[in-house]
Design an enzyme around this catalytic site. Structure first.
Site, PDB file in Angstrom:
ATOM      1  N   LYS A  32       5.971   0.077  -1.780  1.00  0.00           N
ATOM      2  CA  LYS A  32       5.410   1.316  -1.217  1.00  0.00           C
ATOM      3  C   LYS A  32       6.285   1.800  -0.075  1.00  0.00           C
ATOM      4  O   LYS A  32       7.035   1.044   0.548  1.00  0.00           O
ATOM      5  CB  LYS A  32       3.975   1.118  -0.730  1.00  0.00           C
ATOM      6  CG  LYS A  32       3.753   0.047   0.366  1.00  0.00           C
ATOM      7  CD  LYS A  32       3.973   0.510   1.785  1.00  0.00           C
ATOM      8  CE  LYS A  32       3.682  -0.587   2.809  1.00  0.00           C
ATOM      9  NZ  LYS A  32       4.298  -0.410   4.118  1.00  0.00           N
TER      10      LYS A  32
ATOM     11  N   VAL B 112      12.182  -8.448   1.028  1.00  0.00           N
ATOM     12  CA  VAL B 112      11.227  -9.325   1.722  1.00  0.00           C
ATOM     13  C   VAL B 112      11.181  -8.949   3.201  1.00  0.00           C
ATOM     14  O   VAL B 112      12.229  -8.744   3.823  1.00  0.00           O
ATOM     15  CB  VAL B 112      11.658 -10.801   1.562  1.00  0.00           C
ATOM     16  CG1 VAL B 112      10.697 -11.731   2.292  1.00  0.00           C
ATOM     17  CG2 VAL B 112      11.730 -11.156   0.084  1.00  0.00           C
TER      18      VAL B 112
ATOM     19  N   MET C  78       7.894  -2.879   2.965  1.00  0.00           N
ATOM     20  CA  MET C  78       7.623  -2.247   1.669  1.00  0.00           C
ATOM     21  C   MET C  78       6.504  -2.972   0.913  1.00  0.00           C
ATOM     22  O   MET C  78       6.300  -2.745  -0.274  1.00  0.00           O
ATOM     23  CB  MET C  78       8.908  -2.177   0.838  1.00  0.00           C
ATOM     24  CG  MET C  78       9.997  -1.384   1.566  1.00  0.00           C
ATOM     25  SD  MET C  78      11.509  -1.263   0.621  1.00  0.00           S
ATOM     26  CE  MET C  78      11.130   0.180  -0.365  1.00  0.00           C
ATOM     27  N   ALA C  79       5.799  -3.837   1.620  1.00  0.00           N
ATOM     28  CA  ALA C  79       4.605  -4.513   1.103  1.00  0.00           C
ATOM     29  C   ALA C  79       4.873  -5.432  -0.089  1.00  0.00           C
ATOM     30  O   ALA C  79       4.045  -5.542  -0.989  1.00  0.00           O
ATOM     31  CB  ALA C  79       3.506  -3.500   0.772  1.00  0.00           C
TER      32      ALA C  79
ATOM     33  N   ALA D 253       2.135  -6.691  -2.715  1.00  0.00           N
ATOM     34  CA  ALA D 253       2.314  -6.303  -4.116  1.00  0.00           C
ATOM     35  C   ALA D 253       2.100  -7.513  -5.026  1.00  0.00           C
ATOM     36  O   ALA D 253       1.393  -7.428  -6.041  1.00  0.00           O
ATOM     37  CB  ALA D 253       3.718  -5.730  -4.317  1.00  0.00           C
TER      38      ALA D 253
ATOM     39  N   ASP E 292      -2.670  -3.830   2.899  1.00  0.00           N
ATOM     40  CA  ASP E 292      -1.909  -3.036   1.919  1.00  0.00           C
ATOM     41  C   ASP E 292      -2.246  -3.403   0.469  1.00  0.00           C
ATOM     42  O   ASP E 292      -1.826  -2.709  -0.456  1.00  0.00           O
ATOM     43  CB  ASP E 292      -0.398  -3.265   2.097  1.00  0.00           C
ATOM     44  CG  ASP E 292       0.139  -2.687   3.396  1.00  0.00           C
ATOM     45  OD1 ASP E 292      -0.523  -1.821   3.995  1.00  0.00           O
ATOM     46  OD2 ASP E 292       1.242  -3.108   3.805  1.00  0.00           O
TER      47      ASP E 292
HETATM   48  P1  ATP Z   1       4.143  -5.036   4.916  1.00  0.00           P
HETATM   49  O1  ATP Z   1       4.918  -3.813   4.571  1.00  0.00           O
HETATM   50  O2  ATP Z   1       2.892  -5.225   4.082  1.00  0.00           O
HETATM   51  O3  ATP Z   1       3.898  -5.253   6.378  1.00  0.00           O
HETATM   52  P2  ATP Z   1       6.555  -6.480   4.451  1.00  0.00           P
HETATM   53  O4  ATP Z   1       7.090  -5.772   3.258  1.00  0.00           O
HETATM   54  O5  ATP Z   1       7.167  -6.157   5.767  1.00  0.00           O
HETATM   55  O6  ATP Z   1       4.996  -6.317   4.497  1.00  0.00           O
HETATM   56  P3  ATP Z   1       6.583  -8.908   2.964  1.00  0.00           P
HETATM   57  O7  ATP Z   1       7.730  -8.737   2.034  1.00  0.00           O
HETATM   58  O8  ATP Z   1       5.221  -8.805   2.399  1.00  0.00           O
HETATM   59  O9  ATP Z   1       6.725  -8.002   4.246  1.00  0.00           O
HETATM   60  O10 ATP Z   1       6.802 -10.337   3.647  1.00  0.00           O
HETATM   61  C1  ATP Z   1       6.286 -10.717   4.899  1.00  0.00           C
HETATM   62  C2  ATP Z   1       6.235 -12.240   4.951  1.00  0.00           C
HETATM   63  O11 ATP Z   1       5.233 -12.687   4.045  1.00  0.00           O
HETATM   64  C3  ATP Z   1       7.519 -12.899   4.472  1.00  0.00           C
HETATM   65  O12 ATP Z   1       8.386 -13.119   5.526  1.00  0.00           O
HETATM   66  C4  ATP Z   1       7.053 -14.169   3.814  1.00  0.00           C
HETATM   67  O13 ATP Z   1       7.121 -15.252   4.719  1.00  0.00           O
HETATM   68  C5  ATP Z   1       5.576 -13.956   3.491  1.00  0.00           C
HETATM   69  N1  ATP Z   1       5.228 -13.907   2.039  1.00  0.00           N
HETATM   70  C6  ATP Z   1       4.171 -14.507   1.483  1.00  0.00           C
HETATM   71  N2  ATP Z   1       4.106 -14.255   0.173  1.00  0.00           N
HETATM   72  C7  ATP Z   1       5.146 -13.467  -0.132  1.00  0.00           C
HETATM   73  C8  ATP Z   1       5.593 -12.863  -1.347  1.00  0.00           C
HETATM   74  N3  ATP Z   1       4.971 -13.056  -2.506  1.00  0.00           N
HETATM   75  N4  ATP Z   1       6.681 -12.062  -1.268  1.00  0.00           N
HETATM   76  C9  ATP Z   1       7.298 -11.871  -0.082  1.00  0.00           C
HETATM   77  N5  ATP Z   1       6.936 -12.447   1.071  1.00  0.00           N
HETATM   78  C10 ATP Z   1       5.858 -13.223   1.068  1.00  0.00           C
END
Ligand code: ATP
Length: 304
Positions: free
Chosen positions: A13, A102, A106-107, A111, A143
Protein backbone atom coordinates in the site's frame (compact mmCIF):
# COMPACT_ATOMS: atom_id res chain seq x y z
CA UNK A 1 -9.78 -34.95 -2.37
CA UNK A 2 -9.38 -31.91 -0.07
CA UNK A 3 -7.15 -29.05 -1.20
CA UNK A 4 -3.62 -29.39 0.20
CA UNK A 5 -2.14 -26.07 -0.73
CA UNK A 6 -3.21 -22.56 -1.64
CA UNK A 7 -1.42 -19.43 -2.88
CA UNK A 8 -2.72 -15.99 -1.94
CA UNK A 9 -1.46 -12.84 -3.63
CA UNK A 10 -1.47 -9.65 -1.57
CA UNK A 11 -0.48 -6.10 -2.56
CA UNK A 12 1.55 -3.37 -0.86
CA UNK A 13 0.00 0.00 0.00
CA UNK A 14 0.82 3.66 -0.24
CA UNK A 15 -0.88 6.30 1.93
CA UNK A 16 -2.11 9.23 -0.17
CA UNK A 17 -3.01 11.00 3.04
CA UNK A 18 -1.69 10.21 6.50
CA UNK A 19 -2.90 12.78 9.03
CA UNK A 20 -1.85 12.03 12.58
CA UNK A 21 -3.69 13.32 15.64
CA UNK A 22 -2.21 14.02 19.06
CA UNK A 23 -0.64 11.20 21.08
CA UNK A 24 -3.40 9.56 23.15
CA UNK A 25 -3.06 8.35 26.76
CA UNK A 26 -2.47 4.78 25.49
CA UNK A 27 0.51 5.96 23.42
CA UNK A 28 -1.32 5.51 20.11
CA UNK A 29 -2.50 8.21 17.70
CA UNK A 30 -5.78 8.59 15.90
CA UNK A 31 -5.20 8.95 12.19
CA UNK A 32 -7.13 9.74 9.05
CA UNK A 33 -5.50 7.99 6.17
CA UNK A 34 -6.32 7.34 2.54
CA UNK A 35 -4.85 4.01 1.47
CA UNK A 36 -4.26 2.88 -2.08
CA UNK A 37 -3.25 -0.74 -2.80
CA UNK A 38 -0.49 -0.89 -5.43
CA UNK A 39 0.90 -3.53 -7.75
CA UNK A 40 3.87 -4.81 -5.75
CA UNK A 41 2.88 -8.20 -4.36
CA UNK A 42 3.83 -10.90 -1.89
CA UNK A 43 2.69 -14.43 -2.78
CA UNK A 44 1.97 -16.61 0.23
CA UNK A 45 1.69 -20.36 -0.29
CA UNK A 46 0.22 -22.30 2.62
CA UNK A 47 0.50 -26.11 2.53
CA UNK A 48 -0.87 -28.73 4.95
CA UNK A 49 1.83 -30.76 6.65
CA UNK A 50 1.13 -34.41 7.46
CA UNK A 51 2.70 -34.45 10.92
CA UNK A 52 1.61 -32.33 13.90
CA UNK A 53 4.35 -29.79 13.30
CA UNK A 54 2.47 -26.54 13.94
CA UNK A 55 3.41 -23.63 11.70
CA UNK A 56 6.74 -23.31 9.87
CA UNK A 57 7.77 -20.39 7.66
CA UNK A 58 10.23 -19.87 4.84
CA UNK A 59 10.86 -16.59 3.03
CA UNK A 60 12.06 -16.34 -0.57
CA UNK A 61 12.09 -13.60 -3.22
CA UNK A 62 13.78 -10.20 -3.58
CA UNK A 63 13.09 -8.90 -0.06
CA UNK A 64 14.00 -11.45 2.60
CA UNK A 65 16.33 -9.48 4.87
CA UNK A 66 14.89 -8.83 8.33
CA UNK A 67 11.79 -11.00 7.91
CA UNK A 68 11.38 -13.27 10.96
CA UNK A 69 10.77 -16.98 10.32
CA UNK A 70 9.47 -17.73 13.81
CA UNK A 71 6.40 -16.81 15.88
CA UNK A 72 7.18 -13.12 15.35
CA UNK A 73 6.24 -13.28 11.69
CA UNK A 74 2.88 -11.56 11.27
CA UNK A 75 1.62 -14.45 9.12
CA UNK A 76 2.36 -16.84 12.01
CA UNK A 77 0.61 -14.49 14.42
CA UNK A 78 -2.45 -14.43 12.16
CA UNK A 79 -2.55 -18.24 12.06
CA UNK A 80 -2.11 -18.47 15.86
CA UNK A 81 -5.04 -16.10 16.34
CA UNK A 82 -7.26 -18.07 13.94
CA UNK A 83 -6.28 -21.29 15.67
CA UNK A 84 -7.41 -19.81 19.01
CA UNK A 85 -10.60 -18.19 17.72
CA UNK A 86 -11.75 -21.24 15.73
CA UNK A 87 -10.35 -23.85 18.15
CA UNK A 88 -8.31 -25.49 15.40
CA UNK A 89 -5.03 -27.39 15.34
CA UNK A 90 -3.27 -25.86 12.35
CA UNK A 91 -0.30 -27.71 10.87
CA UNK A 92 1.00 -25.88 7.82
CA UNK A 93 4.09 -24.67 6.05
CA UNK A 94 3.94 -21.05 4.91
CA UNK A 95 6.17 -19.91 2.08
CA UNK A 96 6.32 -16.15 1.68
CA UNK A 97 7.60 -15.04 -1.72
CA UNK A 98 8.42 -11.48 -0.82
CA UNK A 99 8.57 -8.50 -3.16
CA UNK A 100 7.19 -5.87 -0.78
CA UNK A 101 10.08 -3.93 0.79
CA UNK A 102 10.61 -4.82 4.47
CA UNK A 103 10.11 -2.02 7.03
CA UNK A 104 9.55 0.31 4.08
CA UNK A 105 6.24 1.89 5.12
CA UNK A 106 4.38 -0.26 2.58
CA UNK A 107 2.72 -2.62 5.07
CA UNK A 108 4.56 -5.77 3.99
CA UNK A 109 4.09 -7.59 7.29
CA UNK A 110 0.43 -6.56 7.49
CA UNK A 111 -0.05 -7.79 3.92
CA UNK A 112 1.31 -11.23 4.84
CA UNK A 113 -1.00 -11.39 7.87
CA UNK A 114 -4.00 -10.61 5.64
CA UNK A 115 -2.88 -13.24 3.12
CA UNK A 116 -2.54 -15.83 5.88
CA UNK A 117 -6.14 -15.20 7.01
CA UNK A 118 -7.45 -15.69 3.46
CA UNK A 119 -5.31 -18.82 2.99
CA UNK A 120 -6.36 -20.51 6.26
CA UNK A 121 -10.04 -19.67 5.63
CA UNK A 122 -9.71 -21.39 2.24
CA UNK A 123 -7.66 -24.43 3.33
CA UNK A 124 -9.74 -25.17 6.43
CA UNK A 125 -13.07 -24.24 4.76
CA UNK A 126 -13.93 -21.84 7.58
CA UNK A 127 -16.39 -19.89 5.44
CA UNK A 128 -15.42 -16.61 7.12
CA UNK A 129 -17.35 -13.51 6.10
CA UNK A 130 -15.47 -10.33 5.10
CA UNK A 131 -16.52 -8.84 8.46
CA UNK A 132 -15.14 -11.80 10.41
CA UNK A 133 -11.85 -11.58 8.50
CA UNK A 134 -11.66 -7.84 9.17
CA UNK A 135 -12.24 -8.34 12.89
CA UNK A 136 -9.38 -10.83 13.14
CA UNK A 137 -7.24 -8.55 10.94
CA UNK A 138 -7.78 -5.51 13.18
CA UNK A 139 -6.45 -7.46 16.17
CA UNK A 140 -3.19 -8.06 14.29
CA UNK A 141 -2.44 -4.49 13.22
CA UNK A 142 -4.00 -1.25 12.02
CA UNK A 143 -3.10 -1.79 8.34
CA UNK A 144 -4.20 -5.44 8.13
CA UNK A 145 -7.94 -4.86 7.39
CA UNK A 146 -7.01 -2.68 4.39
CA UNK A 147 -4.68 -5.35 3.00
CA UNK A 148 -7.74 -7.65 2.88
CA UNK A 149 -9.91 -5.19 0.99
CA UNK A 150 -7.40 -3.38 -1.23
CA UNK A 151 -8.59 -0.72 -3.70
CA UNK A 152 -8.74 2.79 -2.25
CA UNK A 153 -10.14 3.36 1.24
CA UNK A 154 -10.26 5.86 4.07
CA UNK A 155 -8.94 4.51 7.36
CA UNK A 156 -9.85 6.10 10.70
CA UNK A 157 -9.27 5.10 14.32
CA UNK A 158 -5.72 3.78 14.12
CA UNK A 159 -6.29 3.13 10.41
CA UNK A 160 -8.29 -0.09 10.88
CA UNK A 161 -11.80 1.39 10.53
CA UNK A 162 -12.37 1.46 6.79
CA UNK A 163 -14.80 3.20 4.48
CA UNK A 164 -14.54 2.85 0.72
CA UNK A 165 -13.20 5.95 -1.05
CA UNK A 166 -14.75 7.04 -4.32
CA UNK A 167 -11.77 6.91 -6.63
CA UNK A 168 -11.63 6.73 -10.40
CA UNK A 169 -8.76 6.02 -12.76
CA UNK A 170 -5.40 4.34 -12.47
CA UNK A 171 -2.43 6.02 -10.81
CA UNK A 172 1.20 5.35 -11.74
CA UNK A 173 3.92 5.36 -9.12
CA UNK A 174 7.67 5.21 -8.82
CA UNK A 175 9.08 4.14 -5.46
CA UNK A 176 12.57 5.00 -4.25
CA UNK A 177 13.54 2.14 -1.93
CA UNK A 178 16.05 2.16 0.90
CA UNK A 179 18.08 -0.89 1.84
CA UNK A 180 17.69 -0.09 5.56
CA UNK A 181 14.17 0.22 6.98
CA UNK A 182 12.74 2.61 9.57
CA UNK A 183 10.88 1.43 12.65
CA UNK A 184 7.25 2.64 12.67
CA UNK A 185 7.19 3.25 16.48
CA UNK A 186 10.47 5.22 16.22
CA UNK A 187 8.97 7.46 13.51
CA UNK A 188 5.84 8.13 15.59
CA UNK A 189 8.03 9.02 18.61
CA UNK A 190 10.06 11.40 16.49
CA UNK A 191 6.81 12.94 15.20
CA UNK A 192 5.69 13.51 18.83
CA UNK A 193 9.07 15.04 19.67
CA UNK A 194 8.98 17.43 16.68
CA UNK A 195 5.41 18.51 17.52
CA UNK A 196 5.82 18.70 21.31
CA UNK A 197 5.45 22.49 21.33
CA UNK A 198 2.43 22.57 18.97
CA UNK A 199 -1.29 22.23 19.51
CA UNK A 200 -2.33 19.22 17.37
CA UNK A 201 -5.91 19.05 16.07
CA UNK A 202 -7.89 15.85 15.48
CA UNK A 203 -7.20 14.71 11.91
CA UNK A 204 -9.76 15.28 9.13
CA UNK A 205 -10.23 13.82 5.65
CA UNK A 206 -8.57 16.01 3.02
CA UNK A 207 -11.58 16.94 0.87
CA UNK A 208 -9.44 18.31 -1.97
CA UNK A 209 -7.67 14.97 -2.25
CA UNK A 210 -11.02 13.13 -2.27
CA UNK A 211 -12.34 15.41 -5.04
CA UNK A 212 -9.18 14.83 -7.08
CA UNK A 213 -9.58 11.03 -6.73
CA UNK A 214 -13.22 11.23 -7.76
CA UNK A 215 -12.26 13.33 -10.80
CA UNK A 216 -9.49 10.85 -11.81
CA UNK A 217 -7.10 13.80 -11.87
CA UNK A 218 -3.54 12.63 -11.09
CA UNK A 219 -2.17 16.16 -11.21
CA UNK A 220 -4.57 17.31 -8.48
CA UNK A 221 -3.99 14.10 -6.50
CA UNK A 222 -0.25 14.81 -6.69
CA UNK A 223 -0.78 18.33 -5.38
CA UNK A 224 -2.74 17.12 -2.34
CA UNK A 225 -0.64 14.18 -1.15
CA UNK A 226 0.04 14.64 2.56
CA UNK A 227 1.91 12.72 5.23
CA UNK A 228 2.28 14.05 8.78
CA UNK A 229 5.03 11.47 9.43
CA UNK A 230 7.19 12.81 6.60
CA UNK A 231 9.04 15.40 8.70
CA UNK A 232 9.81 12.75 11.32
CA UNK A 233 11.02 10.21 8.75
CA UNK A 234 13.24 12.91 7.17
CA UNK A 235 14.53 13.95 10.58
CA UNK A 236 15.62 10.35 11.28
CA UNK A 237 16.89 9.86 7.71
CA UNK A 238 17.94 13.30 6.32
CA UNK A 239 18.92 11.81 2.95
CA UNK A 240 15.19 11.38 2.20
CA UNK A 241 14.85 15.15 1.65
CA UNK A 242 17.30 14.93 -1.23
CA UNK A 243 15.40 11.99 -2.73
CA UNK A 244 12.13 13.95 -2.53
CA UNK A 245 13.78 16.97 -4.23
CA UNK A 246 15.36 14.94 -7.02
CA UNK A 247 12.06 13.23 -7.88
CA UNK A 248 10.18 16.51 -8.04
CA UNK A 249 12.90 18.12 -10.14
CA UNK A 250 12.43 15.29 -12.66
CA UNK A 251 8.74 15.97 -13.11
CA UNK A 252 6.84 13.91 -10.56
CA UNK A 253 3.26 15.19 -10.05
CA UNK A 254 3.65 14.73 -6.33
CA UNK A 255 6.00 13.09 -3.86
CA UNK A 256 5.79 11.89 -0.30
CA UNK A 257 7.32 9.50 2.16
CA UNK A 258 5.20 6.34 2.15
CA UNK A 259 3.66 5.70 5.58
CA UNK A 260 6.44 5.75 8.17
CA UNK A 261 9.07 5.52 5.43
CA UNK A 262 11.78 5.25 4.35
CA UNK A 263 10.27 4.42 0.94
CA UNK A 264 9.57 7.61 -1.05
CA UNK A 265 6.58 7.49 -3.42
CA UNK A 266 6.36 9.61 -6.58
CA UNK A 267 3.10 9.97 -8.47
CA UNK A 268 3.64 10.33 -12.22
CA UNK A 269 1.37 11.10 -15.17
CA UNK A 270 1.59 7.74 -16.93
CA UNK A 271 3.71 4.63 -17.41
CA UNK A 272 6.16 6.37 -19.72
CA UNK A 273 6.74 9.22 -17.25
CA UNK A 274 7.32 6.53 -14.62
CA UNK A 275 10.00 4.90 -16.73
CA UNK A 276 11.73 8.27 -17.30
CA UNK A 277 11.64 9.12 -13.60
CA UNK A 278 12.92 5.66 -12.61
CA UNK A 279 15.91 6.11 -14.94
CA UNK A 280 16.55 9.65 -13.65
CA UNK A 281 16.41 8.56 -10.01
CA UNK A 282 18.71 5.62 -10.61
CA UNK A 283 21.28 7.71 -12.47
CA UNK A 284 21.13 10.53 -9.87
CA UNK A 285 23.00 8.28 -7.45
CA UNK A 286 20.85 9.33 -4.47
CA UNK A 287 18.56 6.31 -4.63
CA UNK A 288 19.54 2.69 -3.95
CA UNK A 289 16.86 1.03 -6.05
CA UNK A 290 13.52 1.90 -7.62
CA UNK A 291 10.27 0.06 -8.27
CA UNK A 292 7.38 1.04 -10.54
CA UNK A 293 3.77 0.17 -9.81
CA UNK A 294 0.18 1.23 -10.39
CA UNK A 295 -2.89 1.37 -8.23
CA UNK A 296 -5.49 0.73 -7.11
CA UNK A 297 -5.42 -3.07 -7.17
CA UNK A 298 -7.47 -5.68 -5.28
CA UNK A 299 -6.61 -6.88 -1.77
CA UNK A 300 -5.51 -10.38 -0.66
CA UNK A 301 -6.98 -13.03 -2.94
CA UNK A 302 -6.58 -16.68 -3.77
CA UNK A 303 -4.70 -17.25 -7.03
CA UNK A 304 -6.67 -19.46 -9.36
P1 ATP B 1 3.80 -0.41 8.06
O1 ATP B 1 3.78 0.32 6.76
O2 ATP B 1 2.58 -1.27 8.30
O3 ATP B 1 4.16 0.43 9.25
P2 ATP B 1 6.31 -1.47 7.23
O4 ATP B 1 6.05 -1.73 5.79
O5 ATP B 1 7.09 -0.25 7.57
O6 ATP B 1 4.95 -1.50 8.02
P3 ATP B 1 6.96 -4.22 7.56
O7 ATP B 1 7.53 -4.60 6.25
O8 ATP B 1 5.60 -4.70 7.88
O9 ATP B 1 7.08 -2.67 7.82
O10 ATP B 1 8.01 -4.73 8.65
C1 ATP B 1 8.15 -4.20 9.94
C2 ATP B 1 8.82 -5.25 10.83
O11 ATP B 1 7.90 -6.31 11.03
C3 ATP B 1 10.03 -5.89 10.17
O12 ATP B 1 11.19 -5.21 10.50
C4 ATP B 1 10.01 -7.31 10.69
O13 ATP B 1 10.85 -7.44 11.82
C5 ATP B 1 8.58 -7.56 11.17
N1 ATP B 1 7.80 -8.57 10.39
C6 ATP B 1 7.02 -9.51 10.93
N2 ATP B 1 6.43 -10.25 9.99
C7 ATP B 1 6.84 -9.78 8.80
C8 ATP B 1 6.54 -10.14 7.45
N3 ATP B 1 5.74 -11.15 7.15
N4 ATP B 1 7.11 -9.38 6.48
C9 ATP B 1 7.92 -8.35 6.81
N5 ATP B 1 8.25 -8.00 8.06
C10 ATP B 1 7.70 -8.68 9.06
Amino acid sequence: MPVKSVTVRVPAKVNLQLSVGPREADGFHNVVTVYQAISIFDDITVTFTEAKTGVSISVTGDQTHGVPTDENNLATKAIALLSKEYDLDIDVHVEIKKSIPVAGGMAGGSADAAAAIVAIDYLYSLGMSREEMSEIAAQLGSDVPFMLSGGTAIGTGHGEMLTAALSRGTYHWVFALSSVGLSTPAVYSECDRLRSESQIAEPQTNELLMQALLAADPKAVGAHLVNDLQAAACSLRPALRLVLDVGQEYGALGALVSGSGPTVAFLVADEEAGLDLAVALTSSGVVGSVARAYGPVAGAKVLA
